[in-house]
Design a protein around this motif. Sequence first.
Motif, short mmCIF file in Angstrom:
data_model
loop_
_atom_site.label_atom_id
_atom_site.label_comp_id
_atom_site.label_asym_id
_atom_site.label_seq_id
_atom_site.Cartn_x
_atom_site.Cartn_y
_atom_site.Cartn_z
N GLN A 172 0.83 -1.21 0.00
CA GLN A 172 0.00 0.00 0.00
C GLN A 172 0.87 1.26 0.00
O GLN A 172 0.58 2.22 -0.71
CB GLN A 172 -0.94 -0.01 1.20
N LYS A 173 1.95 1.24 0.75
CA LYS A 173 2.86 2.39 0.79
C LYS A 173 3.47 2.64 -0.59
O LYS A 173 3.52 3.78 -1.05
CB LYS A 173 3.95 2.14 1.83
N PHE A 174 3.91 1.58 -1.27
CA PHE A 174 4.48 1.72 -2.61
C PHE A 174 3.45 2.32 -3.56
O PHE A 174 3.76 3.24 -4.33
CB PHE A 174 4.96 0.35 -3.13
N MET A 175 2.22 1.80 -3.51
CA MET A 175 1.18 2.28 -4.42
C MET A 175 0.84 3.74 -4.17
O MET A 175 0.68 4.52 -5.11
CB MET A 175 -0.07 1.41 -4.30
N LEU A 176 0.70 4.12 -2.90
CA LEU A 176 0.27 5.49 -2.57
C LEU A 176 1.40 6.51 -2.64
O LEU A 176 1.16 7.67 -3.00
CB LEU A 176 -0.37 5.50 -1.19
N GLU A 177 2.61 6.11 -2.32
CA GLU A 177 3.71 7.07 -2.29
C GLU A 177 4.55 7.11 -3.56
O GLU A 177 5.10 8.16 -3.90
CB GLU A 177 4.63 6.79 -1.09
N VAL A 178 4.64 5.99 -4.28
CA VAL A 178 5.46 5.95 -5.49
C VAL A 178 4.60 6.04 -6.75
O VAL A 178 4.86 6.86 -7.63
CB VAL A 178 6.33 4.66 -5.52
N THR A 179 3.57 5.22 -6.83
CA THR A 179 2.76 5.15 -8.06
C THR A 179 1.74 6.27 -8.17
O THR A 179 1.65 6.94 -9.20
CB THR A 179 2.06 3.78 -8.14
N LEU A 180 0.94 6.48 -7.14
CA LEU A 180 -0.16 7.46 -7.19
C LEU A 180 0.27 8.83 -7.71
O LEU A 180 -0.39 9.38 -8.60
CB LEU A 180 -0.82 7.58 -5.82
N PRO A 181 1.35 9.44 -7.20
CA PRO A 181 1.70 10.78 -7.67
C PRO A 181 2.07 10.84 -9.15
O PRO A 181 2.05 11.93 -9.74
CB PRO A 181 2.92 11.16 -6.81
N GLN A 182 2.38 9.72 -9.76
CA GLN A 182 2.78 9.71 -11.16
C GLN A 182 1.62 9.44 -12.12
O GLN A 182 1.79 9.53 -13.34
CB GLN A 182 3.87 8.65 -11.38
#
Length: 111
Positions: A74-84
């Motif tokens: 969830q951290k990877f998805m929200l912090e790395v992927t979501l903003p892009q």
Amino acid sequence: RRRMTPSRASTVSYFVGYVLHHPAHASPLPRRYHGHVVLADPTPVLLYQISSTETRILVDTGNKLPSTTTGEMQKFMLEVTLPQLPEGLRDAFREAVTTQQPKSMPNRGLA
């Protein structure tokens, strides 16, 4: 494939999938019912509409599959992927990541 080449398939990365929900015929994608690729860093994201109210998103997580039990996924998805992701996808993606159990599969290539 085994008859065609002696090379063995090896896992090169993993796809993690979610389903984005949206109103009927109001896909958040620029072109409904067409596949889209977001060239995110460090790996690409694939999106395609699967029904009038659902769009599948597949996030390539690289050669390591983040843990769902520790919250790493969830951290990877929200912090790395979501903003892009494009603005129009972010709310639906955030909802999917926080409410759905992700589905994962290996990406294999011939070595």
